[in-house]
Design a protein around this motif. Structure first.
Motif, PDB file in Angstrom:
ATOM      1  N   GLU A   2      47.952 -30.211  93.742  1.00  0.00           N
ATOM      2  CA  GLU A   2      48.503 -30.304  92.399  1.00  0.00           C
ATOM      3  C   GLU A   2      48.673 -31.771  92.028  1.00  0.00           C
ATOM      4  O   GLU A   2      49.022 -32.603  92.874  1.00  0.00           O
ATOM      5  N   VAL A   3      48.438 -32.087  90.774  1.00  0.00           N
ATOM      6  CA  VAL A   3      48.539 -33.457  90.273  1.00  0.00           C
ATOM      7  C   VAL A   3      49.836 -33.633  89.506  1.00  0.00           C
ATOM      8  O   VAL A   3      50.253 -32.740  88.752  1.00  0.00           O
ATOM      9  N   LEU A  34      41.578 -29.807  91.766  1.00  0.00           N
ATOM     10  CA  LEU A  34      42.900 -30.287  91.396  1.00  0.00           C
ATOM     11  C   LEU A  34      43.437 -29.407  90.282  1.00  0.00           C
ATOM     12  O   LEU A  34      42.685 -28.952  89.421  1.00  0.00           O
ATOM     13  N   PHE A  35      44.734 -29.153  90.303  1.00  0.00           N
ATOM     14  CA  PHE A  35      45.350 -28.364  89.243  1.00  0.00           C
ATOM     15  C   PHE A  35      46.677 -29.001  88.849  1.00  0.00           C
ATOM     16  O   PHE A  35      47.207 -29.881  89.551  1.00  0.00           O
ATOM     17  N   LEU A  36      47.218 -28.575  87.735  1.00  0.00           N
ATOM     18  CA  LEU A  36      48.484 -29.113  87.264  1.00  0.00           C
ATOM     19  C   LEU A  36      49.136 -28.120  86.312  1.00  0.00           C
ATOM     20  O   LEU A  36      48.490 -27.197  85.816  1.00  0.00           O
ATOM     21  N   HIS A  37      50.427 -28.331  86.086  1.00  0.00           N
ATOM     22  CA  HIS A  37      51.191 -27.561  85.110  1.00  0.00           C
ATOM     23  C   HIS A  37      51.692 -28.521  84.042  1.00  0.00           C
ATOM     24  O   HIS A  37      52.181 -29.613  84.357  1.00  0.00           O
ATOM     25  N   VAL A  38      51.569 -28.140  82.781  1.00  0.00           N
ATOM     26  CA  VAL A  38      51.993 -29.024  81.704  1.00  0.00           C
ATOM     27  C   VAL A  38      52.585 -28.186  80.567  1.00  0.00           C
ATOM     28  O   VAL A  38      52.122 -27.082  80.278  1.00  0.00           O
ATOM     29  N   TYR A  39      53.615 -28.715  79.949  1.00  0.00           N
ATOM     30  CA  TYR A  39      54.262 -28.091  78.795  1.00  0.00           C
ATOM     31  C   TYR A  39      53.288 -28.149  77.621  1.00  0.00           C
ATOM     32  O   TYR A  39      52.776 -29.210  77.267  1.00  0.00           O
ATOM     33  N   SER A  40      53.013 -27.003  77.009  1.00  0.00           N
ATOM     34  CA  SER A  40      51.985 -26.936  75.969  1.00  0.00           C
ATOM     35  C   SER A  40      52.304 -27.827  74.764  1.00  0.00           C
ATOM     36  O   SER A  40      51.396 -28.317  74.095  1.00  0.00           O
ATOM     37  N   PHE A  90      50.447 -33.118  95.128  1.00  0.00           N
ATOM     38  CA  PHE A  90      51.457 -32.229  95.682  1.00  0.00           C
ATOM     39  C   PHE A  90      50.767 -30.979  96.219  1.00  0.00           C
ATOM     40  O   PHE A  90      49.638 -30.669  95.852  1.00  0.00           O
ATOM     41  N   ALA A  91      51.495 -30.261  97.060  1.00  0.00           N
ATOM     42  CA  ALA A  91      50.969 -28.993  97.582  1.00  0.00           C
ATOM     43  C   ALA A  91      49.560 -29.173  98.129  1.00  0.00           C
ATOM     44  O   ALA A  91      48.673 -28.358  97.891  1.00  0.00           O
TER      45      ALA A  91
END
Length: 207
Positions: A116-117, A152-158, A106-107
């Protein structure tokens, strides 16, 4: 918890919803691994995606950009399908060709060579068997070798420990803790931003 970090705009669909196919479909390579392969996501996959995102276990850890009415999830999926700055794949088993999840970029920023992954293992029977790890490896290889991306980067719930471990195993490292961010069920939780940079050395081509 299932390995999932798939950008969604808000609460996913809670009830069955049928999306009429559009004439548009993504185009891209088919990527083969030992047990799974990635194929381009098409409009025929819409209802399968909605079924996956309707699962409570997936919704509990899926991230949201902001609170959104779940009735617009179908519109969001169609936007992703036609977005020139994203590349979506269905994860399927090689042995049976059965779809088990989604992953994608993404992005996509060609100028800065970043993306973004996103990853979700939608079928409960396919979780905790290493399929997500294999799909992520295929996606990263495509991003770094074929697309020649640098980061590559990503957002994840801790609290999604399975996903955090999966990404750490793949070489992602936490660079920022965002504090309280939106989850797909309208709740808030601590969000980690993780990234991985391309290893130095020749990685030309997409063999």
């Amino acid at each position: 918890l299932p390995p999932v970090c798939f950008p969604v705009p808000g609460p996913p669909v809670l009830l069955a919803q049928v999306i009429e196919p559009s004439p548009t479909a993504t185009r891209g390579p088919i990527l083969f691994g030992p047990r799974v392969f990635l194929r381009p996501w098409t409009e025929q996959d819409f209802n399968l995606c909605l079924r996956w995102f309707s699962q409570r276990e997936v919704q509990r850890v899926a991230l949201a950009r902001r609170p959104w009415p779940w009735t617009r999830m179908g519109d969001h999926l169609r936007t992703l399908l036609t977005d020139p700055e994203s590349e979506q794949f269905v994860v399927a088993l090689k042995a049976t060709k059965e779809p088990i999840g989604l992953c994608g970029l993404f992005a996509l920023d060609e100028k800065h060579k970043t993306a973004e992954v996103g990853l979700v293992v939608g079928e409960p029977f396919a979780r905790r068997k290493g399929y997500g790890t294999e799909a992520l490896e295929l996606l990263m290889d495509h991003a770094f070798r074929t697309r020649q991306l640098e980061k590559l980067f990503l957002h994840v719930y801790s609290a999604n420990l399975a996903a955090v471990r999966l990404y750490e195993k793949a070489g992602f490292r936490t660079v920022v803790e965002l504090g309280q961010g939106w989850l797909s069920l309208g709740k808030k939780g601590k969000i980690l931003v993780m990234e991985k940079r391309r290893s130095p050395g020749p990685e030309k081509g997409g063999q």
